[in-house]
Design an enzyme around this catalytic site. Structure first.
Site, mmCIF file in Angstrom:
data_model
loop_
_atom_site.group_PDB
_atom_site.id
_atom_site.type_symbol
_atom_site.label_atom_id
_atom_site.label_comp_id
_atom_site.label_asym_id
_atom_site.label_seq_id
_atom_site.Cartn_x
_atom_site.Cartn_y
_atom_site.Cartn_z
ATOM 1 N N HIS A 80 2.308 5.145 13.284
ATOM 2 C CA HIS A 80 2.364 4.843 14.712
ATOM 3 C C HIS A 80 3.822 4.629 15.143
ATOM 4 O O HIS A 80 4.721 4.482 14.302
ATOM 5 C CB HIS A 80 1.550 3.578 14.999
ATOM 6 C CG HIS A 80 0.078 3.754 14.792
ATOM 7 N ND1 HIS A 80 -0.816 2.713 14.916
ATOM 8 C CD2 HIS A 80 -0.662 4.852 14.470
ATOM 9 C CE1 HIS A 80 -2.046 3.157 14.695
ATOM 10 N NE2 HIS A 80 -1.976 4.457 14.408
ATOM 11 N N GLU A 82 5.463 2.071 16.461
ATOM 12 C CA GLU A 82 6.161 0.838 16.061
ATOM 13 C C GLU A 82 6.687 0.970 14.634
ATOM 14 O O GLU A 82 7.819 0.577 14.331
ATOM 15 C CB GLU A 82 5.221 -0.366 16.141
ATOM 16 C CG GLU A 82 4.684 -0.655 17.538
ATOM 17 C CD GLU A 82 3.386 0.084 17.847
ATOM 18 O OE1 GLU A 82 3.241 1.245 17.408
ATOM 19 O OE2 GLU A 82 2.529 -0.495 18.534
ATOM 20 N N CYS A 116 -0.036 -2.377 13.364
ATOM 21 C CA CYS A 116 1.362 -2.473 13.812
ATOM 22 C C CYS A 116 1.758 -3.914 14.101
ATOM 23 O O CYS A 116 2.927 -4.280 13.958
ATOM 24 C CB CYS A 116 1.572 -1.645 15.074
ATOM 25 S SG CYS A 116 1.462 0.122 14.765
ATOM 26 N N ASP A 232 -5.329 39.479 34.736
ATOM 27 C CA ASP A 232 -3.986 38.913 34.531
ATOM 28 C C ASP A 232 -3.414 39.164 33.150
ATOM 29 O O ASP A 232 -2.210 39.116 32.975
ATOM 30 C CB ASP A 232 -4.043 37.369 34.654
ATOM 31 C CG ASP A 232 -3.964 36.906 36.074
ATOM 32 O OD1 ASP A 232 -4.130 37.751 36.964
ATOM 33 O OD2 ASP A 232 -3.742 35.697 36.277
ATOM 34 N N ARG A 239 6.026 28.450 26.365
ATOM 35 C CA ARG A 239 7.291 29.180 26.199
ATOM 36 C C ARG A 239 8.459 28.564 26.961
ATOM 37 O O ARG A 239 9.558 28.462 26.456
ATOM 38 C CB ARG A 239 7.164 30.623 26.731
ATOM 39 C CG ARG A 239 6.056 31.434 26.162
ATOM 40 C CD ARG A 239 6.054 32.863 26.734
ATOM 41 N NE ARG A 239 5.854 32.920 28.176
ATOM 42 C CZ ARG A 239 4.659 32.889 28.780
ATOM 43 N NH1 ARG A 239 3.568 32.773 28.057
ATOM 44 N NH2 ARG A 239 4.557 32.954 30.092
ATOM 45 N N GLU A 325 -7.604 26.926 33.547
ATOM 46 C CA GLU A 325 -6.532 27.479 34.395
ATOM 47 C C GLU A 325 -7.022 28.501 35.416
ATOM 48 O O GLU A 325 -6.222 29.119 36.095
ATOM 49 C CB GLU A 325 -5.447 28.116 33.515
ATOM 50 C CG GLU A 325 -4.641 27.114 32.709
ATOM 51 C CD GLU A 325 -3.208 27.578 32.448
ATOM 52 O OE1 GLU A 325 -2.654 28.360 33.237
ATOM 53 O OE2 GLU A 325 -2.640 27.141 31.435
ATOM 54 N N LEU A 331 -13.278 27.658 38.265
ATOM 55 C CA LEU A 331 -12.858 26.311 38.674
ATOM 56 C C LEU A 331 -13.878 25.697 39.632
ATOM 57 O O LEU A 331 -14.215 24.512 39.529
ATOM 58 C CB LEU A 331 -11.476 26.358 39.334
ATOM 59 C CG LEU A 331 -10.304 26.617 38.374
ATOM 60 C CD1 LEU A 331 -9.051 27.016 39.142
ATOM 61 C CD2 LEU A 331 -10.034 25.372 37.526
HETATM 62 C C1 AOF Z 1 -0.224 1.652 18.058
HETATM 63 N N1 AOF Z 1 0.837 2.490 18.071
HETATM 64 O O1 AOF Z 1 1.746 4.529 18.145
HETATM 65 C C2 AOF Z 1 -0.570 4.359 18.382
HETATM 66 C C3 AOF Z 1 -1.698 3.485 18.407
HETATM 67 O O2 AOF Z 1 -6.466 5.427 12.731
HETATM 68 P P1 AOF Z 1 -5.143 4.833 13.116
HETATM 69 O O3 AOF Z 1 -4.722 3.706 12.218
HETATM 70 O O4 AOF Z 1 -4.045 5.858 13.291
HETATM 71 O O5 AOF Z 1 -5.335 4.118 14.547
HETATM 72 C C4 AOF Z 1 -5.630 4.873 15.695
HETATM 73 C C5 AOF Z 1 -5.744 3.919 16.843
HETATM 74 O O6 AOF Z 1 -4.529 3.198 16.986
HETATM 75 C C6 AOF Z 1 -5.948 4.617 18.183
HETATM 76 O O7 AOF Z 1 -7.325 4.767 18.507
HETATM 77 C C7 AOF Z 1 -5.298 3.639 19.133
HETATM 78 O O8 AOF Z 1 -6.164 2.547 19.389
HETATM 79 C C8 AOF Z 1 -4.128 3.133 18.328
HETATM 80 N N2 AOF Z 1 -2.946 3.961 18.536
HETATM 81 N N3 AOF Z 1 -1.467 2.153 18.264
HETATM 82 O O9 AOF Z 1 -0.076 0.471 17.840
HETATM 83 C C9 AOF Z 1 0.738 3.803 18.206
HETATM 84 N N4 AOF Z 1 -0.714 5.712 18.496
HETATM 85 ZN ZN ZN Z 2 -0.477 0.802 15.516
#
Ligand code: AOF
Ligand code: ZN
Length: 389
Positions: A80, A82, A116, A232, A239, A325, A331
């Site tokens: 993550h 942090e 975290c 299209d 890109r 799109e 749409l």
């Molecule tokens: C954070 N910092 O950068 C993100 C978070 O399965 P895991 O351990 O990767 O946890 C996924 C969950 O963590 C996700 O559903 C969301 O609640 C949180 N994401 N949390 O502290 C992060 N990406």
């Molecule tokens: Zn986290």
């Protein structure tokens, strides 16, 4: 408080200038909470195309008004934001009195990654600033409570609307939904999307296209109707936006009547085609990737069959988001069925002769949506909406 108008310069793709080739700096006075959260948001945009279905989060660690480290969410199941920021702190640095800015509440659970919030404990960190809390039921305020209880001053709500807009596919799928659907189209001032010959290219300018290409890597899959595909021949690739360009989208054509079955495989290379099962001759199954929908093309259940077939296709990662799109008919059909959760609409100045009545749409997605963005790309206008919860 949910989906509010965003400050100028922000959209559902983040800070708009960062999706283009040119960049404008900075938006907020140096040293304010908004400034540092803006930096965390910019950092989080580096997760575009890689972190889903995990939210792309940014984290900046600051001490005495100076940045010590920053980090963003890595690929799904990987570290993550942090953890990335803490891992890049200068060796031996003390965090006594430091402030940490994170776009999402730090997690307090063990999933694919450890919690975290553990990183913050026992290091003398004075203050934690977050934009918005994490709706994941395993977190849901627990991360903030835990850190506040440890003596860290916690502030929430800084740039909240802007971060929530950027993270809306994750925030919405943490509710009951599995996949969010968004619409995107480019219109002339009259509301037309194409002329009678189906020409629809170059209604909008290069900046609008850069933003669209950024969106194509933000969302997991891109859909067009078969008629639009044949007229299209869109590449539907990423890109022209600013780096990072980290993912090409999964490209899907909705073809209930089997209009593409006679196309040479080379023309369909890299596309997946959803076609009504009854139209799909056996010998075609081995060719380009066709997926049968188990209804007839005139069935009242066609839209539902399309949605559920696409959402249950076996991909490497869960399909968190889909962007449609065009054309206008697809749409409108999906819009009338209430499928969309958000809309991106570009209005260009280009006018074609011999306009097509069929290729016309209202200016916006209709009632039940909150306007978020009104942004001018030179002469083009971008408007974005998110559906009310
Ligand atoms: C954070 N910092 O950068 C993100 C978070 O399965 P895991 O351990 O990767 O946890 C996924 C969950 O963590 C996700 O559903 C969301 O609640 C949180 N994401 N949390 O502290 C992060 N990406
Ligand atoms: Zn986290």
């Amino acid at each position: 408080m949910q989906w509010k108008p965003l400050r100028p310069g922000f959209g559902l793709a983040g800070r708009i200038d960062r999706t283009l080739i040119d960049r404008v700096d900075p938006f907020f006075p140096a040293g304010t909470d908004e400034y540092w959260m803006g930096q965390a948001l910019i950092e989080s945009m580096k997760s575009v195309g890689i972190s889903a279905p995990n939210p792309g989060v940014g984290c900046v660690i600051v001490k005495n008004g100076h940045e010590l480290a920053r980090g963003h969410t890595q690929a799904w199941k990987q570290p993550h934001a942090e953890r990335m920021a803490f891992a890049s702190l200068p060796e031996g640095v003390s965090l006594e009195g430091a402030e940490v800015f994170v776009t999402l509440e730090p997690c307090s659970h063990t999933g694919f990654q450890p919690p975290c919030s553990d990183l913050f404990l026992g290091r003398g960190i004075a203050r934690l600033v977050v934009a918005t809390s994490d709706p994941d039921p395993r977190v849901s305020g627990e991360g903030l409570r835990r850190l506040a209880a440890s003596g860290i001053r916690v502030k929430t709500g800084v740039l909240e609307a802007e971060v929530r807009a950027l993270l809306f596919p994750f925030l919405k799928t943490r509710g009951a939904k599995k996949t969010v659907w968004v619409s995107k189209w480019a219109r002339m001032p009259s509301g037309h999307l194409a002329d009678v010959d189906g020409n629809s290219k170059w209604i909008t300018n290069a900046k609008s296209r850069a933003y669209t290409h950024w969106l194509r890597q933000k969302y997991d899959a891109i859909v067009v109707g078969a008629r639009t595909f044949l007229l299209d021949r869109p590449a539907l690739t990423v890109r022209d936006c600013a780096p990072p360009r980290q993912r090409q989208p999964l490209r899907i054509v909705f073809d209930p009547r089997g209009d593409l079955l006679n196309e040479p495989e080379s023309a369909l290379h890299g596309f997946r085609v959803l076609v009504c099962g009854s139209r799909l001759p056996d010998e075609k199954r081995a060719g380009a990737i066709f997926h049968p929908m188990e209804v007839g093309p005139d069935s009242p259940d066609l839209v539902e069959a399309f949605r559920s077939t696409l959402e249950s296709m076996p991909f490497e990662k869960p399909l968190q988001s889909v962007m449609v799109e065009g054309g206008a008919r697809l749409l409108r059909t999906l819009g009338d069925a209430g499928i969309f959760d958000a809309a991106h609409v570009f209005t260009g100045v280009q006018k074609f002769d011999r306009l097509s009545k069929r290729e016309w749409l209202e200016a916006g997605p209709g009632g039940g949506f909150n306007p978020c963005t009104h942004h001018v790309f030179d002469e083009d206008v971008l408007q974005e909406w998110v559906k009310e919860d």
